[in-house]
Design an enzyme around this catalytic site. Sequence first.
Site, mmCIF file in Angstrom:
data_model
loop_
_atom_site.group_PDB
_atom_site.id
_atom_site.type_symbol
_atom_site.label_atom_id
_atom_site.label_comp_id
_atom_site.label_asym_id
_atom_site.label_seq_id
_atom_site.Cartn_x
_atom_site.Cartn_y
_atom_site.Cartn_z
ATOM 1 C CE LYS A 107 -4.346 -2.125 1.388
ATOM 2 N NZ LYS A 107 -3.733 -3.453 1.563
HETATM 3 C C1 LIG Z 1 -4.455 -4.620 1.077
HETATM 4 C C2 LIG Z 1 -3.656 -5.811 1.001
HETATM 5 C C3 LIG Z 1 -3.990 -7.152 -0.228
HETATM 6 C C4 LIG Z 1 -5.301 -6.678 -0.934
HETATM 7 O O1 LIG Z 1 -5.089 -5.860 -2.036
HETATM 8 P P1 LIG Z 1 -6.543 -5.202 -2.665
HETATM 9 O O2 LIG Z 1 -5.906 -4.161 -3.603
HETATM 10 O O3 LIG Z 1 -7.548 -4.788 -1.608
HETATM 11 O O4 LIG Z 1 -7.011 -6.387 -3.641
HETATM 12 C C5 LIG Z 1 -3.219 -8.053 -0.225
HETATM 13 N N1 LIG Z 1 -2.142 -8.074 0.543
HETATM 14 C C6 LIG Z 1 -1.708 -7.345 1.543
HETATM 15 C C7 LIG Z 1 -0.656 -7.237 2.373
HETATM 16 C C8 LIG Z 1 -2.261 -6.083 1.751
HETATM 17 O O5 LIG Z 1 -2.028 -5.126 2.562
#
Ligand SMILES: *Cc1c(COP(=O)(O)O)cnc(C)c1O
Length: 473
Positions: free
Chosen positions: A113
């Site tokens: 993120k």
């Molecule tokens: C947010 C997240 C996901 C999922 O990603 P999306 O964009 O919501 O599909 C997967 N793995 C981790 C570690 C995350 O923080």
Amino acid sequence: MKYISTRGDKTERRFCEILLEGLAPDGGLYLPTAYPQIDDATLNQWRGLSYAELAYEILSRYIDDIPAADLKDITARTYNKQVYGFDEITPLKPLEPGLALEALSNGPTLAFKDMAMQLLGNLFEYELGRRGEQLNILGATSGDTGSAAEYAMRGKKGVRVFMLSPNGRMSPFQQAQMFSLQDPNIHNLAVEGVFDDCQDIVKAVSNDLDFKRKYKIGTVNSINWARLLAQVVYYFAGYFYATKSNAEKISFTVPSGNFGNVCAGHVARMMGLPIDQLVVATNENNVLDEFFRTGSYRVRGSAETYETSSPSMDISKASNFERFVFDLLGRDGARVKALFKDEIEQRGEFHLSADEFAKVTQYGFVSGTSTHANRLTTIKDTFERFGIMIDTHTADGLKVAREHVKTGVSMLVLETALPAKFADTIVEATGRQPERPSWIAGLDGLEARPKRFTVMPKLTQAIKDYVVQHCAD
Ligand SMILES: *Cc1c(COP(=O)(O)O)cnc(C)c1O
């Protein structure tokens, strides 16, 4: 480049108009009116670029209301070795031949993120400065999103963050990451309740339109177009790292929750990046896997949403999924509205017709599910065979990726977090503690640092009062 809603409102908006917004006024999500097409010659030019230069090239095709020099400066400040520890920003980690991880979690909060949120922090500061405005970001988190938002917005001019989290329910590492921030524009509010209570309060505050306007309340949730756009860049970067010529196609496997990450892969593919398959990996919360196998999208209630050891994928409803469905249905906004507003909001499910579902394969999508037992085996096996420790979400991806590997087509699995964030499961799988990345300052002794947070009752009014008291600081 202009943006329209997925639910039929044809009003065209520019990038900076939608930058600080969430949903479109008709309840839909924003998408560009058309995807810029990247030809072979351009791909060749881009092959030699640094990550920051590549980010600028891609972003500038979607953003025409920020001057080029400013956008270049923003991308250079966002994507560099100081922040991500590596020149490549998202380097590959090869496993067996034809299969590699693309490391997206080398940023300050050890999860992918950061890739988007760090850009968002710089874009917000830039645009608010230009307008002479302020923004108070209100959010709820159970872990990854909240810390990524705080590390992206800390110290930024014109921005304050009010982040609600369930008191005492985050992992000690996640809590220490957030609560150790001493920046005056970051407010950690530990609510005496569970995550759903936090989210309900955020919704209640956002639904009070007068309050929202008066106190400049905004969000940074995953439906924000700028976040999705930032993620398109690492699909191109990964492609260049894995191939020598544009004649090669590769596939990506994406550990998925809200469908934001893999939707960026869809956008890259629509732009002409030679992607063969986009593999959607889910955990026990397999709403998306069910859709890609059957054409039925059935959202789950909280009783049917399991708490798993890959918690950032524990979703019951994939908030970005509507964007893909819009493209799948030939950008028919009326049909999308009928499916998501009428059917999902009233009955909680929809079923595509056989003709509609048949088109899914043209977009390269396939899927699979992984369980706690699969995660443990995959983490252990990867450590024993390759000496690489992976986190639980990446393990879900790797397990599902192996079910879809084709000879002659390289597969990249997106590494979405580092194992240090989920130490308990890593110890369960391997008997060892995961290492903390050496390039990120302050991780040693993190849990012992002074903490800055305020415990709050589970009351919307109390949160509103807190925001009112602190939004002039
Ligand atoms: C947010 C997240 C996901 C999922 O990603 P999306 O964009 O919501 O599909 C997967 N793995 C981790 C570690 C995350 O923080």
